[in-house]
Design an enzyme around this catalytic site. Structure first.
Site, PDB file in Angstrom:
ATOM      1  CG  HIS A 100      -5.571  -2.545   0.513  1.00 49.16           C
ATOM      2  ND1 HIS A 100      -4.815  -2.120  -0.560  1.00 49.16           N
ATOM      3  CD2 HIS A 100      -5.048  -1.908   1.593  1.00 49.16           C
ATOM      4  CE1 HIS A 100      -3.896  -1.272  -0.153  1.00 49.16           C
ATOM      5  NE2 HIS A 100      -4.003  -1.134   1.157  1.00 49.16           N
TER       6      HIS A 100
ATOM      7  CB  SER B 262      -0.946  -0.043   1.204  1.00 48.89           C
ATOM      8  OG  SER B 262      -1.928   0.950   1.124  1.00 48.89           O
ATOM      9  CG  MET B 263       1.997   5.412   2.560  1.00 53.33           C
ATOM     10  SD  MET B 263       1.509   6.285   4.068  1.00 53.33           S
ATOM     11  CE  MET B 263       2.846   7.490   4.215  1.00 53.33           C
TER      12      MET B 263
ATOM     13  CG  ASP C  82      -6.849  -3.073  -3.178  1.00 50.10           C
ATOM     14  OD1 ASP C  82      -7.572  -2.144  -2.783  1.00 50.10           O
ATOM     15  OD2 ASP C  82      -5.611  -3.062  -3.040  1.00 50.10           O
TER      16      ASP C  82
END
Length: 410
Positions: free
Chosen positions: A390, A185-186, A358
């Site tokens: 996700h 993710s990030m 997602d």
């Protein structure tokens, strides 16, 4: 590969063989994936306890206080963010896996956190690779960070210097085997910044085996827009209500805290990616990614425009990292794309218009990495995982096998 042994001597020989064959793994977690702890600055004794301030800590039992503590104070003179007066907050457990294996913090920092299966994050990922011959905190390690800050501020706070030193140590401890960076993710754009702005090409050629972003939030997520306007509703779900004691106004408390975090402005959908697509509709007008200044003014959050302009270009143009890349992301899960506010803007919950992704990161954000194909000499591979959400990208067996094919075939 999972092998059972009877002979202790055989186990020793084959274990050495496995450890020599693998690429060490460094995990870079995503937004909210590092456990944050606070300490009172009045206490000068190094033994003063660090208290959990995220899920499992103060957030669950003293929500208003915790969100105030998590909020960052803005210095208009230096244009820098800092902790609230009187406290220090940081991510603990750098170099360890246990602080990224679960999302729940301990009320008091005493080692590894509360291990609730329903709050598992990278636990199944780590468990999978330990079964392949990896060793926690040696050949597989974590690099948690204070996810309230954008990458440029993480660099100022010394995070990337620590990451660089950790990778070099893992390379040495692993018998000069290049390290694989697995980011979720990030963690994807956080790692991209490191590869493009902190280290040289010669350093990357020496120490990095591959960069494996899972559901990389390259161009942020539409959800972040809602967070800024009316707050995230995740605290209303039954799981967290069962674990924590949230007051009725938690959503707006969360919104007010999130408006102080530069990381969330960094994760707003990038205009160069979204163009004129409508992100927000109200009874008065529509807003696109090119209208953030107007949007911030209209919701009474004008300072965000200044901060956004300072962070939006951090990974400008999304230049290729120039290391082998395996870009994996989920698709086929209904994902908020835009938000319609009929009444009560900006304090009410909007209607969501969904698209592909997602469930958290939109597909148009995850697939930004596809532009790197042909832009770098190093190998580039992309793969989608249909129906994988996700957070499931860190534990889905097909994803784990795909990562295993990269790190176990060095």
């Amino acid at each position: 590969m999972s092998v059972q042994f009877i002979s202790g001597a055989c186990l020793m020989v084959v274990s050495i063989y496995i450890s020599e064959a693998i690429s060490p793994i460094l995990i870079v977690p995503g937004m909210e994936g590092s456990q944050l702890y606070k300490r009172n600055n009045r206490c000068k004794d190094p033994s003063c306890p660090w208290k959990g301030v995220w899920l499992g800590g103060d957030l669950c039992f003293s929500t208003a206080e915790a969100l105030k503590d998590l909020s960052l104070a803005y210095n208009a003179t230096t244009r820098q963010y800092q902790d609230q007066p009187g406290i220090s907050i940081k991510a603990l457990g750098f170099g360890e896996t246990c602080k990224v294996e679960y999302l729940m913090t301990s009320p008091i920092e005493t080692g590894c956190p509360i291990q609730l299966p329903l709050m598992s994050y990278f636990h199944n990922f780590v468990k999978y690779f330990v079964a392949q011959g990896y060793e926690r905190n040696k050949t597989i390690r974590g690099a948690p960070y204070d996810w309230r800050f954008a990458p440029d501020q993480l660099q100022e706070r010394g995070y990337y210097g620590s990451v660089k030193a950790l990778i070099e140590q893992m390379y040495k401890d692993g018998g000069n085997k290049k390290v694989t960076l697995v980011a979720h993710s990030m963690g994807g754009p956080v790692t991209l910044y490191f590869l493009n702005n902190v280290v040289t090409q010669a350093w990357k050629d020496t120490y990095v085996n591959a960069f494996v972003p899972l559901s990389g939030a390259w161009s942020g997520s539409s959800k972040i827009v809602m967070w800024q306007i009316s707050g995230e509703r995740f605290m209303e779900i039954s799981l967290l209500q069962g674990l924590c004691h949230f007051p009725p106004n938690t959503v707006l408390l969360f919104r007010n805290a999130s408006r102080t975090l530069p990381s969330l402005l960094f994760l707003l959908p990038e205009p160069s990616v979204r163009g004129n697509a409508v992100l927000v509709s109200t009874r008065l007008r529509n807003y696109t990614a090119g209208d953030y200044t107007d949007l911030f003014n209209d919701i009474g959050h004008s300072r965000a425009g200044l901060v956004y302009n300072s962070v939006r270009g951090i990974n400008a143009g999304f230049p290729p990292p120039r290391v082998p890349v395996y870009c994996f992301y989920g698709v086929g899960v209904s994902t908020p794309e835009s938000f319609v506010y009929d009444d009560g803007f900006p304090d009410s919950a909007p209607r969501e218009v969904n698209g592909d992704g997602d469930g958290t990161v939109n597909v148009w954000s995850s697939e930004v990495c596809l532009k790197w194909r042909g832009q770098q000499a190093q190998p580039f591979v992309s793969r989608t995982f249909r129906g994988v959400s996700h957070n499931a990208m860190t534990e889905n067996r097909d994803v784990l096998d795909a990562v295993g094919n990269i790190v176990l075939s060095v």
